[in-house]
Design a protein around this motif. Sequence first.
Motif, PDB file in Angstrom:
ATOM      1  N   UNK A   1       0.873  -0.840  -0.100  1.00 34.95           N
ATOM      2  CA  UNK A   1      -0.193   0.256  -0.288  1.00 34.95           C
ATOM      3  C   UNK A   1       0.981   1.509  -0.260  1.00 34.95           C
ATOM      4  N   UNK A   2       0.041   2.276  -0.413  1.00 36.55           N
ATOM      5  CA  UNK A   2       1.455   3.638   0.185  1.00 36.55           C
ATOM      6  C   UNK A   2       1.457   3.883   1.012  1.00 36.55           C
ATOM      7  N   UNK A   3       2.939   4.123   1.437  1.00 37.33           N
ATOM      8  CA  UNK A   3       3.143   4.218   3.061  1.00 37.33           C
ATOM      9  C   UNK A   3       3.839   5.492   3.271  1.00 37.33           C
ATOM     10  N   UNK A   4       3.475   6.498   3.704  1.00 40.43           N
ATOM     11  CA  UNK A   4       5.393   6.825   4.561  1.00 40.43           C
ATOM     12  C   UNK A   4       4.876   7.178   5.929  1.00 40.43           C
ATOM     13  N   UNK A   5       6.505   6.019   6.171  1.00 37.15           N
ATOM     14  CA  UNK A   5       6.419   6.207   8.015  1.00 37.15           C
ATOM     15  C   UNK A   5       6.528   7.746   8.374  1.00 37.15           C
ATOM     16  N   UNK A   6       6.138   7.308   9.688  1.00 41.59           N
ATOM     17  CA  UNK A   6       6.031   8.734  10.750  1.00 41.59           C
ATOM     18  C   UNK A   6       6.868   8.111  11.622  1.00 41.59           C
ATOM     19  N   UNK A   7       7.371   9.192  12.102  1.00 44.48           N
ATOM     20  CA  UNK A   7       8.268   8.536  13.887  1.00 44.48           C
ATOM     21  C   UNK A   7       7.656   9.690  15.056  1.00 44.48           C
ATOM     22  N   UNK A   8       7.529   9.090  15.844  1.00 48.99           N
ATOM     23  CA  UNK A   8       7.576   9.041  17.321  1.00 48.99           C
ATOM     24  C   UNK A   8       7.777  10.299  17.516  1.00 48.99           C
ATOM     25  N   UNK A   9       8.804  10.626  17.531  1.00 47.53           N
ATOM     26  CA  UNK A   9       9.818  11.781  18.090  1.00 47.53           C
ATOM     27  C   UNK A   9      10.450  12.714  17.589  1.00 47.53           C
ATOM     28  N   UNK A  10       9.163  12.695  16.522  1.00 44.50           N
ATOM     29  CA  UNK A  10       9.318  14.111  16.331  1.00 44.50           C
ATOM     30  C   UNK A  10       7.588  14.956  16.347  1.00 44.50           C
ATOM     31  N   UNK A  11       8.127  15.887  17.436  1.00 44.22           N
ATOM     32  CA  UNK A  11       7.282  16.748  18.341  1.00 44.22           C
ATOM     33  C   UNK A  11       6.895  17.859  18.365  1.00 44.22           C
ATOM     34  N   UNK A  12       6.336  18.248  17.700  1.00 44.02           N
ATOM     35  CA  UNK A  12       6.159  19.852  17.508  1.00 44.02           C
ATOM     36  C   UNK A  12       5.411  20.291  18.228  1.00 44.02           C
ATOM     37  N   UNK A  13       4.737  21.240  18.658  1.00 40.85           N
ATOM     38  CA  UNK A  13       3.270  22.263  19.093  1.00 40.85           C
ATOM     39  C   UNK A  13       2.256  21.887  18.687  1.00 40.85           C
ATOM     40  N   UNK A  14       2.282  21.877  17.056  1.00 39.26           N
ATOM     41  CA  UNK A  14       0.932  21.351  16.839  1.00 39.26           C
ATOM     42  C   UNK A  14       0.621  19.977  16.150  1.00 39.26           C
ATOM     43  N   UNK A  15       1.733  19.566  17.279  1.00 37.43           N
ATOM     44  CA  UNK A  15       0.842  18.024  16.976  1.00 37.43           C
ATOM     45  C   UNK A  15       1.124  17.043  18.279  1.00 37.43           C
ATOM     46  N   UNK A  16       1.934  18.194  18.981  1.00 33.99           N
ATOM     47  CA  UNK A  16       0.737  18.255  20.136  1.00 33.99           C
ATOM     48  C   UNK A  16      -0.535  18.056  20.388  1.00 33.99           C
TER      49      UNK A  16
END
Length: 405
Positions: free
Chosen positions: A180-195
């Motif tokens: 499937x189309x897939x873009x893995x996302x890291x958990x340790x990238x945590x900018x304010x908007x993601x929080x």
Amino acid sequence: MLTPSAKSPEIRIAIYRASSLGDVVLASACLDLISQLPVNAQITWIGRGAALELLSKSWPNLKTVAVEKGATLLDLNRVVAELQGNHLFIDLQRNLRSQWLARNLKALHRIPSFVADKAQLARNRLLFEARVRGRRRPLPSRVQHAATLQYNMMADAVRRALKFQLPIELREGLDHLNCRPRLPIPNDFDPPWRKELRFGRWIAVAPGAAHPTKQAPLESLISILDILRSSAGRDPSLRTSPIGIAFFGDNKDRQVARRILDGLAWDGPMLNLAGKLSLWESAVALSEANCLLSNDSSLSHIAEAVETPAAVLFGPTVEAFGFAPRLAESRSFSSPIGCRPCSKHGKAACRFGDRLCFATLPLAPIADHLLRLLADGDANRAVINKSNIDISGNINRNDHGYLNS
């Protein structure tokens, strides 16, 4: 050819897909397919611009080679030199540059090439039928469904290449590997908007598209969101936490988002991220949303590549082109008027001058679908978080090298 070996063989693959953004995102299914093989694979992606950066950020082990629009013969010769150590060349685009590279790689370095079927004849036939049919007859139901999605066509080219190159014992099961189309996302990238997006329920809205003719009218988007807001207030399951709305796109979409908010009495949290994030950051943000409302655009493919379901609005294009949403929870919405599709990429102006394909979209069912996605969002996120995808873009395998179920 690679010979059978007790050790995992090494394979080096060059993949060409330079545009458009949505196609490149869909082509990430090829990376997902290769990552499931019990081989040491080194992949070089030939592309350009923001799409190439998006892939390289999502798949850190991917080697990239840029080919700009104005590439000269000297530039292309440099690319041939960089690719000379590969075993295979896979052409997912089939344009003049990719065909030139394929011929020279074969002539100079004996590297075989494999080309993806773009179903151009089938698309042209759909366009011809729509032109003849006009609005005298409704759109056949087969045109509102895709027999084969584009990403599967691209993955099939990879399968053909692997069957040619891999040892016999590793070819078994290639046709049965799901990708499937897939873009893995890291958990340790945590900018304010993601929080912020991790609290409550969020609906993402992408009002833009590659061409203005593919963008649903603002009035339609406002009505969908207004119906959603009113219905959510009557649903006990959605009263436990506020529903936020987050906008995605470029700087033009940022202004469009403001106009939507001006016409909408939204009483929940709001984030206007349009024009503020890179493509990869947009993918990260979309991974935290419960659902997406969008046109037939690259952002709908990005959302699904991070497992966020979408409601996708089709106007001048049709699902049978192969770009319909793939997730079971996603839905496409379109009108059955017979003049669709207008053009191959939805770029041509409406020949009737009224954009009836968007004007006749059923708005209430779209809002109802988004409400269901918002209500089921917490359960869906729990399933996704339990997946066996790691941040390096690899898939965990069992001792035999096959994908863990």
